[in-house]
Scaffold this motif. Structure first.
Motif, PDB file in Angstrom:
ATOM      1  N   ASP A   1       0.831  -1.207   0.000  1.00  0.00           N
ATOM      2  CA  ASP A   1       0.000   0.000   0.000  1.00  0.00           C
ATOM      3  C   ASP A   1       0.865   1.255   0.000  1.00  0.00           C
ATOM      4  O   ASP A   1       0.587   2.219  -0.721  1.00  0.00           O
ATOM      5  N   SER A   2       1.908   1.248   0.805  1.00  0.00           N
ATOM      6  CA  SER A   2       2.805   2.396   0.883  1.00  0.00           C
ATOM      7  C   SER A   2       3.526   2.611  -0.445  1.00  0.00           C
ATOM      8  O   SER A   2       3.663   3.745  -0.918  1.00  0.00           O
TER       9      SER A   2
ATOM     10  N   ARG B   1       1.206   4.065  -3.044  1.00  0.00           N
ATOM     11  CA  ARG B   1       0.986   5.485  -2.773  1.00  0.00           C
ATOM     12  C   ARG B   1       2.118   6.343  -3.349  1.00  0.00           C
ATOM     13  O   ARG B   1       1.887   7.398  -3.928  1.00  0.00           O
TER      14      ARG B   1
ATOM     15  N   ALA C   1       1.307   0.693  10.102  1.00  0.00           N
ATOM     16  CA  ALA C   1       1.161   1.273   8.767  1.00  0.00           C
ATOM     17  C   ALA C   1       1.917   2.601   8.671  1.00  0.00           C
ATOM     18  O   ALA C   1       2.589   2.863   7.669  1.00  0.00           O
TER      19      ALA C   1
ATOM     20  N   HIS D   1       5.246   3.219   6.308  1.00  0.00           N
ATOM     21  CA  HIS D   1       5.279   4.275   5.289  1.00  0.00           C
ATOM     22  C   HIS D   1       6.485   5.191   5.498  1.00  0.00           C
ATOM     23  O   HIS D   1       7.148   5.572   4.527  1.00  0.00           O
ATOM     24  N   GLU D   2       6.785   5.528   6.745  1.00  0.00           N
ATOM     25  CA  GLU D   2       7.965   6.358   7.013  1.00  0.00           C
ATOM     26  C   GLU D   2       9.245   5.660   6.566  1.00  0.00           C
ATOM     27  O   GLU D   2      10.127   6.284   5.979  1.00  0.00           O
TER      28      GLU D   2
ATOM     29  N   ASP E   1       7.613  12.540  -0.079  1.00  0.00           N
ATOM     30  CA  ASP E   1       6.222  12.564   0.358  1.00  0.00           C
ATOM     31  C   ASP E   1       6.031  13.807   1.232  1.00  0.00           C
ATOM     32  O   ASP E   1       6.574  13.871   2.331  1.00  0.00           O
TER      33      ASP E   1
ATOM     34  N   TYR F   1       5.301  13.489   4.955  1.00  0.00           N
ATOM     35  CA  TYR F   1       6.262  12.756   5.788  1.00  0.00           C
ATOM     36  C   TYR F   1       6.433  13.455   7.137  1.00  0.00           C
ATOM     37  O   TYR F   1       6.666  14.662   7.203  1.00  0.00           O
TER      38      TYR F   1
END
Length: 142
Positions: free
Chosen positions: A49-50, A53, A113, A117-118, A136, A139
């Motif tokens: 998912d990340s 994105r 999550a 993502h980070e 991003d 972020y």
């Protein structure tokens, strides 16, 4: 003289699974229910998912291999959560996210999550030679 022990049957007996009238045993949940997915599958989905994105903003990430590994291969003083390797001859660039260290640092799926993502943003930034905020814009804000 007859032997008091009867001979063993040539074919095995059928197993009885209907103990105490409870019926046949089966899966706890059907395969389409989230309960039946493993922690590793859930983690892999969060990483995917990340990545999806970020790929909308950075199409060149389609050429990067994103992998999920259990733990880092080398023993260091601090345990890394991810790793980025640039492309070499015959091998595309690769970003690895380490599942067990991330799981140990998070308590809920939402925390996991966000941390994943980070990690992905930081590793992509390192690979592209950019600041994480430019990869991003959100972020560090979530």
């Amino acid at each position: 003289m007859d032997s008091p022990v009867p001979p063993l049957p040539s074919e095995p007996r059928p197993r009885r699974r209907d103990r105490h009238g409870r019926g046949m045993r089966g899966p706890v949940a059907p395969p389409q229910v989230p309960l039946s997915t493993s922690r590793a599958d859930n983690f892999r989905d969060l990483v995917q998912d990340s990545v999806e994105r970020l790929e909308r903003r950075w199409p060149q990430l389609a050429e990067v291999d994103f992998v999920v590994l259990e733990v880092p291969e080398t023993a260091e003083e601090t345990v890394p959560l991810g790793n980025a390797l640039s492309a070499e001859k015959g091998r595309p660039a690769r970003i690895a996210v380490y599942r067990r260290p991330v799981e140990l640092r998070t308590k809920s799926r939402d925390e996991r999550a966000l941390l994943i993502h980070e990690i992905v943003v930081e590793q992509v930034a390192e690979l592209l030679g950019l600041a994480p905020e430019s990869v991003d814009p959100r972020y560090g804000q979530e």
